[in-house]
Design an enzyme around this catalytic site. Structure first.
Site, PDB file in Angstrom:
ATOM      1  N   LYS A 113       0.839  -1.195   0.000  1.00 12.25           N
ATOM      2  CA  LYS A 113       0.000   0.000   0.000  1.00 12.25           C
ATOM      3  C   LYS A 113       0.884   1.259   0.000  1.00 12.25           C
ATOM      4  O   LYS A 113       2.093   1.179   0.255  1.00 12.25           O
ATOM      5  CB  LYS A 113      -0.917  -0.032   1.229  1.00 12.25           C
ATOM      6  CG  LYS A 113      -1.916  -1.215   1.263  1.00 12.25           C
ATOM      7  CD  LYS A 113      -2.820  -1.113   2.490  1.00 12.25           C
ATOM      8  CE  LYS A 113      -3.804  -2.255   2.601  1.00 12.25           C
ATOM      9  NZ  LYS A 113      -4.714  -2.091   3.780  1.00 12.25           N
ATOM     10  N   TYR A 162     -12.549  -2.658  -2.190  1.00 12.82           N
ATOM     11  CA  TYR A 162     -13.046  -2.551  -0.808  1.00 12.82           C
ATOM     12  C   TYR A 162     -14.573  -2.533  -0.735  1.00 12.82           C
ATOM     13  O   TYR A 162     -15.143  -2.022   0.229  1.00 12.82           O
ATOM     14  CB  TYR A 162     -12.438  -1.325  -0.133  1.00 12.82           C
ATOM     15  CG  TYR A 162     -10.989  -1.527   0.265  1.00 12.82           C
ATOM     16  CD1 TYR A 162     -10.578  -2.674   0.960  1.00 12.82           C
ATOM     17  CD2 TYR A 162     -10.024  -0.575  -0.038  1.00 12.82           C
ATOM     18  CE1 TYR A 162      -9.258  -2.871   1.327  1.00 12.82           C
ATOM     19  CE2 TYR A 162      -8.692  -0.764   0.338  1.00 12.82           C
ATOM     20  CZ  TYR A 162      -8.317  -1.916   1.018  1.00 12.82           C
ATOM     21  OH  TYR A 162      -7.011  -2.099   1.395  1.00 12.82           O
ATOM     22  N   ASN A 177      -1.937  -0.115   7.351  1.00 10.66           N
ATOM     23  CA  ASN A 177      -1.276  -1.370   7.735  1.00 10.66           C
ATOM     24  C   ASN A 177      -0.370  -1.944   6.640  1.00 10.66           C
ATOM     25  O   ASN A 177      -0.133  -3.148   6.585  1.00 10.66           O
ATOM     26  CB  ASN A 177      -2.307  -2.376   8.237  1.00 10.66           C
ATOM     27  CG  ASN A 177      -3.441  -2.576   7.248  1.00 10.66           C
ATOM     28  OD1 ASN A 177      -3.321  -2.183   6.086  1.00 10.66           O
ATOM     29  ND2 ASN A 177      -4.514  -3.194   7.689  1.00 10.66           N
ATOM     30  N   HIS A 206      -1.778  -5.290   1.777  1.00  6.59           N
ATOM     31  CA  HIS A 206      -3.022  -6.057   1.633  1.00  6.59           C
ATOM     32  C   HIS A 206      -2.644  -7.498   1.317  1.00  6.59           C
ATOM     33  O   HIS A 206      -1.670  -7.737   0.582  1.00  6.59           O
ATOM     34  CB  HIS A 206      -3.864  -5.513   0.468  1.00  6.59           C
ATOM     35  CG  HIS A 206      -4.987  -6.445   0.101  1.00  6.59           C
ATOM     36  ND1 HIS A 206      -6.169  -6.466   0.800  1.00  6.59           N
ATOM     37  CD2 HIS A 206      -5.056  -7.431  -0.828  1.00  6.59           C
ATOM     38  CE1 HIS A 206      -6.936  -7.435   0.293  1.00  6.59           C
ATOM     39  NE2 HIS A 206      -6.296  -8.025  -0.697  1.00  6.59           N
ATOM     40  N   GLU A 221     -10.120 -10.895  -6.339  1.00  6.71           N
ATOM     41  CA  GLU A 221      -9.137  -9.802  -6.310  1.00  6.71           C
ATOM     42  C   GLU A 221      -8.104  -9.936  -7.442  1.00  6.71           C
ATOM     43  O   GLU A 221      -7.743  -8.938  -8.074  1.00  6.71           O
ATOM     44  CB  GLU A 221      -8.421  -9.791  -4.961  1.00  6.71           C
ATOM     45  CG  GLU A 221      -9.334  -9.386  -3.811  1.00  6.71           C
ATOM     46  CD  GLU A 221      -8.720  -9.579  -2.438  1.00  6.71           C
ATOM     47  OE1 GLU A 221      -9.410  -9.293  -1.442  1.00  6.71           O
ATOM     48  OE2 GLU A 221      -7.560 -10.030  -2.347  1.00  6.71           O
TER      49      GLU A 221
HETATM   50  N1  UDP Z   1      -9.728  -1.073   7.886  1.00  6.92           N
HETATM   51  C1  UDP Z   1      -9.748  -0.032   8.790  1.00  6.92           C
HETATM   52  N2  UDP Z   1     -10.503  -0.151   9.919  1.00  6.92           N
HETATM   53  C2  UDP Z   1     -11.226  -1.264  10.196  1.00  6.92           C
HETATM   54  C3  UDP Z   1     -11.201  -2.322   9.268  1.00  6.92           C
HETATM   55  C4  UDP Z   1     -10.445  -2.196   8.125  1.00  6.92           C
HETATM   56  O1  UDP Z   1      -9.090   0.994   8.579  1.00  6.92           O
HETATM   57  O2  UDP Z   1     -11.890  -1.326  11.248  1.00  6.92           O
HETATM   58  C5  UDP Z   1      -8.919  -0.952   6.660  1.00  6.92           C
HETATM   59  C6  UDP Z   1      -7.520  -1.573   6.808  1.00  6.92           C
HETATM   60  O3  UDP Z   1      -6.595  -0.794   6.047  1.00  6.92           O
HETATM   61  C7  UDP Z   1      -7.740  -2.946   6.194  1.00  6.92           C
HETATM   62  C8  UDP Z   1      -8.720  -2.636   5.057  1.00  6.92           C
HETATM   63  O4  UDP Z   1      -9.577  -1.627   5.598  1.00  6.92           O
HETATM   64  O5  UDP Z   1      -6.534  -3.530   5.749  1.00  6.92           O
HETATM   65  C9  UDP Z   1      -9.544  -3.836   4.587  1.00  6.92           C
HETATM   66  O6  UDP Z   1     -10.255  -4.363   5.674  1.00  6.92           O
HETATM   67  P1  UDP Z   1     -10.389  -5.931   5.888  1.00  6.92           P
HETATM   68  O7  UDP Z   1     -11.395  -6.138   6.977  1.00  6.92           O
HETATM   69  O8  UDP Z   1     -10.630  -6.615   4.589  1.00  6.92           O
HETATM   70  O9  UDP Z   1      -8.951  -6.316   6.497  1.00  6.92           O
HETATM   71  P2  UDP Z   1      -7.680  -7.075   5.838  1.00  6.92           P
HETATM   72  O10 UDP Z   1      -8.212  -8.197   4.997  1.00  6.92           O
HETATM   73  O11 UDP Z   1      -6.920  -6.047   5.041  1.00  6.92           O
HETATM   74  O12 UDP Z   1      -6.883  -7.566   7.015  1.00  6.92           O
HETATM   75 MG    MG Z   2      -9.689  -8.250   3.579  1.00 12.74          MG
END
Ligand code: UDP
Ligand code: MG
Length: 168
Positions: A11, A51, A123, A126, A137
Site C-alpha cells: 500500500k 473494498y 497497515n 493487503h 481480487e
Molecule cells: N480497515 C480499517 N478499519 C477497520 C477495518 C479495516 O481501517 O476497522 C482498513 C484496513 O486498512 C484494512 C482494510 O480496511 O486492511 C480492509 O479491511 P479488511 O477487513 O478486509 O482487512 P484485511 O483483509 O486487510 O486484514
Molecule cells: Mg480483507
C-alpha cells in the site's frame, strides 16, 4: 493442503516508508512463487471495487483515499500474485492482524502499521483472506496476459477499433 494463489499489495504507506524490499524478503520465507507483479495507479473505480465489502463503514471514504495514495501523496501501489501450498494463510501469518495495534510485533503490520488520528488502519500491505476473495481480487487487479500462468478459465474476444498507446 491445496495450491492457492493470493493477491499481495504494498500500500502507499509501505512505499513511502521504503519497505518494499523488507516486505518481499519477509514474504520470501513462505517459499511461494510470484506469478504476477506490477506497479498500479489506483483509480477510484478499482479502489471501490476492491473494498466493496466495507462500503457501509464510516471509514470507507478515507480508506479509498488511502489506497489511491491521496493520504501519502504517492499515487501508486505495487501488486503481486503469489502461488503455492497454503499460500493464503502463509502470507496472512507473515502480514499479521488487520489492526496494527493487535498485530504481533514480528509481523509486517505489527512492525510498521499505524492507526491514523481518524482511526483508519494504515497497515502497509493487503493480502487476500480466502480462496474466493483471492480469485475475485486477482481477476480485478490483473488481466490474464499479465500473469505467467493461466490461473482461471479464459475466453477470446475480438475487439474492434481499439485505441491504445504505443511507444512513439
Ligand atoms: N480497515 C480499517 N478499519 C477497520 C477495518 C479495516 O481501517 O476497522 C482498513 C484496513 O486498512 C484494512 C482494510 O480496511 O486492511 C480492509 O479491511 P479488511 O477487513 O478486509 O482487512 P484485511 O483483509 O486487510 O486484514
Ligand atoms: Mg480483507
Amino acid at each position: 493442503m491445496a495450491v492457492e494463489q493470493t493477491l499481495v499489495i504494498i500500500k502507499p504507506d509501505g512505499l513511502v516508508k521504503s519497505l518494499t524490499g523488507n516486505i518481499l524478503t519477509r514474504l520470501s520465507e513462505a517459499k511461494l512463487i510470484i506469478v504476477g507483479a506490477k506497479a498500479v495507479r489506483v483509480s477510484r473505480e478499482l479502489a471501490e471495487k476492491h473494498y466493496e465489502h466495507l462500503k457501509d463503514k464510516p471509514f470507507f471514504e478515507e480508506l479509498i483515499q488511502y489506497i489511491m495514495g491521496e493520504l501519502h501523496k504517492t499515487y501508486r501501489v505495487v501488486a503481486f500474485v503469489y502461488e503455492g501450498e497454503d499460500a493464503i494463510k502463509k502470507v496472512r501469518d507473515i502480514v499479521g492482524d488487520t489492526n496494527p495495534e493487535n498485530a504481533n510485533p514480528v509481523t509486517i503490520r505489527g512492525a510498521y502499521g499505524r492507526i491514523t488520528t481518524s482511526g483508519v488502519f494504515e497497515n502497509v500491505v493487503h493480502a487476500s483472506s480466502s480462496p474466493e476473495d483471492a480469485e475475485k481480487e486477482i481477476k480485478l487487479w490483473f488481466e490474464p496476459h499479465e500473469l505467467v500462468e493461466v490461473l482461471y478459465p479464459v475466453k477470446e474476444v475480438t475487439l474492434e477499433k481499439v485505441t491504445k498507446k504505443v511507444w512513439a
